[in-house]
Write a protein that holds these residues in place. Sequence first.
Motif, short mmCIF file in Angstrom:
data_model
loop_
_atom_site.label_atom_id
_atom_site.label_comp_id
_atom_site.label_asym_id
_atom_site.label_seq_id
_atom_site.Cartn_x
_atom_site.Cartn_y
_atom_site.Cartn_z
N SER A 116 43.71 23.71 92.31
CA SER A 116 43.00 24.47 91.26
C SER A 116 43.86 24.68 90.03
CB SER A 116 42.55 25.82 91.82
OG SER A 116 43.66 26.66 92.06
N ARG A 171 40.87 22.79 87.66
CA ARG A 171 40.12 23.97 88.06
C ARG A 171 38.77 23.59 88.65
NH1 ARG A 171 40.88 29.10 87.09
NH2 ARG A 171 42.57 28.61 85.63
N ALA A 211 46.81 26.40 90.01
CA ALA A 211 47.60 27.63 90.09
C ALA A 211 48.88 27.38 90.88
CB ALA A 211 46.78 28.73 90.76
N GLY A 212 49.81 28.32 90.75
CA GLY A 212 50.99 28.29 91.59
C GLY A 212 52.10 27.39 91.08
N GLN A 235 52.83 31.93 101.05
CA GLN A 235 51.53 31.78 101.69
C GLN A 235 51.72 31.71 103.20
OE1 GLN A 235 48.67 31.93 100.20
NE2 GLN A 235 48.63 30.83 98.26
N ARG A 249 44.92 24.56 98.25
CA ARG A 249 43.79 24.93 97.38
C ARG A 249 44.29 25.46 96.05
NH1 ARG A 249 41.41 27.59 101.83
NH2 ARG A 249 41.66 29.58 100.78
N ASP A 250 45.33 26.32 96.09
CA ASP A 250 45.88 26.87 94.85
C ASP A 250 46.43 25.75 93.97
OD1 ASP A 250 45.23 29.42 95.60
OD2 ASP A 250 47.26 30.01 96.16
#
Length: 363
Positions: free
Chosen positions: A239, A3, A241-242, A227, A235-236
């Motif tokens: 971080s 993150r 995510a996803g 996306q 980017r996700d």
Amino acid sequence: MRRIVGIVLAALLIGGVAAAVVAGREGQDTGTATKTVHGVIGSEKAEFFADPDVVKALAAKGYTVKTETSGSWAMEGLDLKGYDFAFPSSQAPADELAAKYHARQPLPRPFYSPLVVVAHRSAAEVLAANGLATLGKGSGTLRMAAYLKAAEHDRTWQQLKGAGAHGELTGTLYIATTDPATSNSGALYLAAASYVADGGRVAADTAAVTRTAPLMRKLISVQGAQQTSTDAAFRDFVSGAGNPLVLVYESQVAALLAQGQDVGDLTVLYPDTTANSDHTVVPLTEAGRALGELLSSDPALRRLAVTHGFRPQGASAEFTAATAAHTTYLNQNLTGVRQAPVPASAVLHEMARRAKGQGGSTS
């Protein structure tokens, strides 16, 4: 940690975009720049053109470049009147635009990047334990035929040996991609997957598309909402995510490594059959052509392209030297990686439509 890395990366991206916006608002050229050129580019090149060093290098050659971003396949639907160039992320959409706007061949192709799959370490280890990948310390090889067979049979993570130890690995096994109807990376993914699924044959007509359409449909439909750009998808992922497996450009990984960012448990899987993204300039004016040729030939701009993770056309030494410290993650010579030929744009468009359940039967 992932993150924190994502926040830092997002801040860098916002800074780059802000710089581009400021440059775009300037009414007059700055420094030694004498000519302003306007272009539409794929989002994965936004950081390159916003880089102050790139701006300075272009200005030294007499150019100020103002850009807007678009999905590579969506550029065909734009009104490009008043623009000097379009810069999609592969040759197929570039050839389509060149035909539409009667751009003179050959088209400048300054640099390229292969498609890779980024994975968290836990996911990569499970794939390797089940024969879907081979693995090194920070990189490995995705066995495309084995992966496609698993996708064809709707394999879930829970059915894979070792996945039970990782609570985040649940649901259907799939690689998250961008929308193949509008985004270059998503379309190239279908090109490579269909090539493998059809026994090493490049799709050349409707019959070929039909042979692999059911599997291509599975690869896309399982993803749900997609996306529109690899920039957002990467980017996700960084971080935290996803999806645990995401298709991106190698250049995005190389650029992050060049920035010295902590990449956490990132593992880069090179599909044993993939497709190169040949970033191709479509000159709409002579100024646009001159810029494309400058990006291809100017040593300073080629070096800067490498710092953003791109592989300059015509030479490997620049990329090899610049990424020498990151061989844990990067397959510099693309050893064991086969390049799948990309179908003609009309065929690839049909493949994308069928994969999204539009037109034709996929049963």
